[in-house]
Design an enzyme around this catalytic site. Structure first.
Site, PDB file in Angstrom:
ATOM      1  N   GLU A  54      -2.425 -20.604  47.073  1.00 27.29           N
ATOM      2  CA  GLU A  54      -2.079 -19.812  48.266  1.00 27.29           C
ATOM      3  C   GLU A  54      -2.806 -18.468  48.201  1.00 27.29           C
ATOM      4  O   GLU A  54      -2.745 -17.756  47.186  1.00 27.29           O
ATOM      5  CB  GLU A  54      -0.566 -19.608  48.341  1.00 27.29           C
ATOM      6  CG  GLU A  54      -0.166 -18.742  49.522  1.00 27.29           C
ATOM      7  CD  GLU A  54       1.308 -18.829  49.868  1.00 27.29           C
ATOM      8  OE1 GLU A  54       1.896 -19.924  49.791  1.00 27.29           O
ATOM      9  OE2 GLU A  54       1.880 -17.790  50.231  1.00 27.29           O
TER      10      GLU A  54
ATOM     11  N   ASP B 293      14.556 -27.449  54.824  1.00 29.40           N
ATOM     12  CA  ASP B 293      13.961 -27.065  56.116  1.00 29.40           C
ATOM     13  C   ASP B 293      14.355 -28.053  57.200  1.00 29.40           C
ATOM     14  O   ASP B 293      14.393 -27.709  58.380  1.00 29.40           O
ATOM     15  CB  ASP B 293      12.420 -27.122  56.103  1.00 29.40           C
ATOM     16  CG  ASP B 293      11.788 -26.243  55.062  1.00 29.40           C
ATOM     17  OD1 ASP B 293      12.432 -25.281  54.635  1.00 29.40           O
ATOM     18  OD2 ASP B 293      10.629 -26.533  54.690  1.00 29.40           O
TER      19      ASP B 293
ATOM     20  N   ASP C  12       4.498 -10.614  49.406  1.00 37.09           N
ATOM     21  CA  ASP C  12       3.943 -11.808  50.033  1.00 37.09           C
ATOM     22  C   ASP C  12       4.197 -11.725  51.540  1.00 37.09           C
ATOM     23  O   ASP C  12       5.263 -12.110  52.006  1.00 37.09           O
ATOM     24  CB  ASP C  12       4.687 -13.004  49.411  1.00 37.09           C
ATOM     25  CG  ASP C  12       4.027 -14.323  49.667  1.00 37.09           C
ATOM     26  OD1 ASP C  12       2.893 -14.330  50.148  1.00 37.09           O
ATOM     27  OD2 ASP C  12       4.659 -15.357  49.373  1.00 37.09           O
TER      28      ASP C  12
ATOM     29  N   ASP D 138       0.992 -21.695  55.383  1.00 38.34           N
ATOM     30  CA  ASP D 138       2.209 -21.082  54.841  1.00 38.34           C
ATOM     31  C   ASP D 138       2.197 -19.629  55.325  1.00 38.34           C
ATOM     32  O   ASP D 138       1.959 -18.695  54.559  1.00 38.34           O
ATOM     33  CB  ASP D 138       2.224 -21.182  53.312  1.00 38.34           C
ATOM     34  CG  ASP D 138       3.602 -20.872  52.752  1.00 38.34           C
ATOM     35  OD1 ASP D 138       4.454 -20.427  53.528  1.00 38.34           O
ATOM     36  OD2 ASP D 138       3.805 -21.077  51.547  1.00 38.34           O
TER      37      ASP D 138
ATOM     38  N   HIS E 192      10.226 -28.495  52.983  1.00 38.59           N
ATOM     39  CA  HIS E 192      11.217 -28.474  51.899  1.00 38.59           C
ATOM     40  C   HIS E 192      12.395 -29.309  52.396  1.00 38.59           C
ATOM     41  O   HIS E 192      12.643 -29.366  53.613  1.00 38.59           O
ATOM     42  CB  HIS E 192      11.780 -27.085  51.642  1.00 38.59           C
ATOM     43  CG  HIS E 192      10.789 -26.030  51.259  1.00 38.59           C
ATOM     44  ND1 HIS E 192      10.039 -25.339  52.159  1.00 38.59           N
ATOM     45  CD2 HIS E 192      10.481 -25.517  50.033  1.00 38.59           C
ATOM     46  CE1 HIS E 192       9.290 -24.443  51.523  1.00 38.59           C
ATOM     47  NE2 HIS E 192       9.524 -24.527  50.236  1.00 38.59           N
TER      48      HIS E 192
ATOM     49  N   GLU F 209       2.130 -24.588  42.541  1.00 40.63           N
ATOM     50  CA  GLU F 209       1.647 -23.513  43.413  1.00 40.63           C
ATOM     51  C   GLU F 209       1.866 -22.191  42.674  1.00 40.63           C
ATOM     52  O   GLU F 209       2.987 -21.673  42.630  1.00 40.63           O
ATOM     53  CB  GLU F 209       2.425 -23.543  44.737  1.00 40.63           C
ATOM     54  CG  GLU F 209       1.912 -22.523  45.728  1.00 40.63           C
ATOM     55  CD  GLU F 209       2.658 -22.567  47.062  1.00 40.63           C
ATOM     56  OE1 GLU F 209       2.997 -23.675  47.533  1.00 40.63           O
ATOM     57  OE2 GLU F 209       2.912 -21.496  47.620  1.00 40.63           O
TER      58      GLU F 209
ATOM     59  N   ASP G 206      -2.546 -23.358  50.485  1.00 40.61           N
ATOM     60  CA  ASP G 206      -1.627 -22.722  51.431  1.00 40.61           C
ATOM     61  C   ASP G 206      -2.412 -21.600  52.082  1.00 40.61           C
ATOM     62  O   ASP G 206      -2.693 -20.559  51.471  1.00 40.61           O
ATOM     63  CB  ASP G 206      -0.360 -22.207  50.730  1.00 40.61           C
ATOM     64  CG  ASP G 206       0.727 -23.280  50.706  1.00 40.61           C
ATOM     65  OD1 ASP G 206       0.428 -24.448  51.018  1.00 40.61           O
ATOM     66  OD2 ASP G 206       1.886 -22.941  50.393  1.00 40.61           O
TER      67      ASP G 206
ATOM     68  N   ASP H  28       2.579 -13.251  53.931  1.00 37.46           N
ATOM     69  CA  ASP H  28       2.396 -14.553  54.605  1.00 37.46           C
ATOM     70  C   ASP H  28       1.854 -14.422  56.021  1.00 37.46           C
ATOM     71  O   ASP H  28       2.403 -14.992  56.976  1.00 37.46           O
ATOM     72  CB  ASP H  28       3.734 -15.325  54.653  1.00 37.46           C
ATOM     73  CG  ASP H  28       4.082 -15.983  53.328  1.00 37.46           C
ATOM     74  OD1 ASP H  28       3.171 -16.225  52.517  1.00 37.46           O
ATOM     75  OD2 ASP H  28       5.276 -16.273  53.111  1.00 37.46           O
TER      76      ASP H  28
END
Ligand code: XUL
Ligand code: CO
Length: 438
Positions: free
Chosen positions: A268, A104, A307, A338, A101, A232, A296, A309
């Site tokens: 994802e 980031d 989420d 991700d 991003h 996404e 993802d 992750d």
């Protein structure tokens, strides 16, 4: 350049019986599976945000990991230290792609013009690091969910001013993606949804999002972006309801607004399960619509409703994922982790263990999916299950030429319906187990 991950060697394939912790057990980049190298089947990517930025903060506690990489956080020195750390990390693991991003890669400034200047500087530095390596950008995106200005949405904002900021971030992120040679550009609509319909004009917001995407496509193509745009999907979190709920919803939206030629899905795993689907379901729906773009790669927790992750370790899930990917002829995108370390896994070594786990899980999934396909029993069963459609009447139905009256007449001729054949689910599941463990 001083080594950051000291004591961590280049990670090599050592085979499944190795006791060496920092080694691949299944990911053997050059091994050929169904005519292609593992590394070609599995273009893995590092997610900048989780790997180089996230340090274990959660709603109840602050950082547990040190991601300063010996620089002061919030400075451009730190931004550069993250680039150094990221490239060393990818090189040690043999990862060829990264995803980012805008925010980031640099600390965001108050003034968007200063943020843009920082982004130009850091991407010059990233380009320098890329040269002489085979590391590339998989996709870029704009973070239109963290900054408080997006509290009412980005493309779905109620304010023209906020909408302009979303446009400016997309424009810049597209330029950076092109500059870094990115293959794709992602829209994840974290704030594109609603908390309550009492204050929300859904149609108005969806039209605005579509317009923003159309402008992004026009601008992207005008500056030489030839890759895929991705949606996404995610049903909720942070919003109570997000417009890109799942693949079917997102594909319908793209078709409604004429965006389907330029977009594909970035699926994802954890988002799929939040939508009440399996990962495999979302991949299948994307694939049959010609929209399986990128993945993802992560994993949720069925006991938790958010989420999480996590790094993927569920080999059933990665096998069924790779089954879909192989059947679809591969991805145009890649496998972006991700995923983030659990909060107590807070050392540099844990960052490597996480990626080794993820890469091995997908490598094993690839091996098992290829075995399932080569075994052929599942395919043969599905083929046979629909075989009645091969008779004359079946062919007329499939080609869209049958009439309701003609079919009703056929049923009336039969009087009572012949006994339907078994779906044999448990038997088919036992075939999966035979291939997995046999
Ligand atoms: C959030 C998520 C994002 C997108 C990119 O759940 O998955 O990190 O992948 O914005
Ligand atoms: Co994601």
């Amino acid at each position: 350049m001083a080594e950051i991950f000291k004591n961590i060697p280049e990670i090599k394939y050592e085979g499944k019986n190795t006791k060496k912790p920092l080694a691949f057990r299944y990911y053997d980049a050059d091994r050929v599976i169904m005519g292609k190298k593992m590394s070609e089947h599995l273009p893995f990517a590092m997610a900048w945000w989780h790997n180089l930025c996230a340090a274990g903060t959660d709603m109840f506690g602050r950082d547990t990991a040190n991601k300063s990489f010996s620089a002061e956080k919030g400075t451009m020195e730190h931004a550069k230290a993250k680039v150094d750390a990221g490239f060393e990390f990818m090189q040690k693991l043999g990862i060829k792609y990264f995803c980012f991003h805008d925010v980031d890669i640099v600390p965001e400034a108050e003034d968007i013009n200063e943020t843009s200047r920082r982004l130009d500087e850091i991407t010059d530095y990233i380009l320098e690091k890329m040269s002489g390596t085979d590391i590339k950008c998989l996709w870029g995106t704009a973070n239109m969910f963290s900054n408080p200005r997006f509290m009412n949405g980005a493309g779905s904002a109620n304010s023209v001013d906020v909408y302009c900021f979303a446009a400016a971030q997309i424009k810049k992120a597209l330029e950076l993606t092109v500059k870094l040679g990115g293959k794709g550009y992602v829209f994840w609509g974290g704030r594109e949804g609603y908390e309550t319909l009492l204050n929300t004009d859904v149609k108005f917001e969806q039209e605005n999002i579509a317009n923003l995407m159309r402008m992004a496509v026009e601008y992207g193509r005008s500056i030489g972006f030839t890759g895929d745009f991705y949606i996404e999907p995610k049903p909720k979190e942070p919003m109570k309801h997000q417009y890109d709920f799942d693949a079917a919803t997102a594909i319908g939206f793209l078709r409604q607004y004429g965006l389907d030629k330029d977009f594909k899905m970035n699926i994802e795993a954890n988002h799929a399960t939040l939508a009440g689907h399996t990962f495999q379901h979302e991949l299948r729906i994307s694939a049959i619509n010609g929209m399986l773009g990128s993945i993802d790669a992560n994993q949720g927790d069925y006991l938790l409703g958010w989420d999480t992750d996590e790094f993927p370790y569920d080999v059933y899930e990665s096998t069924m994922c790779m089954y879909e990917v192989l059947k679809a002829g591969g991805l145009t995108g890649g496998f972006n982790f991700d995923a983030k370390n659990r909060r107590p896994s807070n050392t540099y070594e844990d960052m490597f263990h996480a990626y080794i786990l993820g890469m091995d899980t997908f490598a094993l999934g690839l091996i098992k999916a290829a075995e399932l396909i080569e075994d052929g029993e599942l395919d043969a069963f599905v083929e046979k299950r629909y075989e009645s459609f091969k008779n004359e009447l079946g062919k007329r139905i499939r080609s869209g030429n049958a009439t309701l009256a003609e079919l009703a007449a056929e049923a009336e001729k039969m009087g009572s319906c012949p006994t339907p054949a078994s779906g044999r689910q448990e038997y088919l599941e036992s075939i999966v187990n035979r291939v997995m463990f046999g």
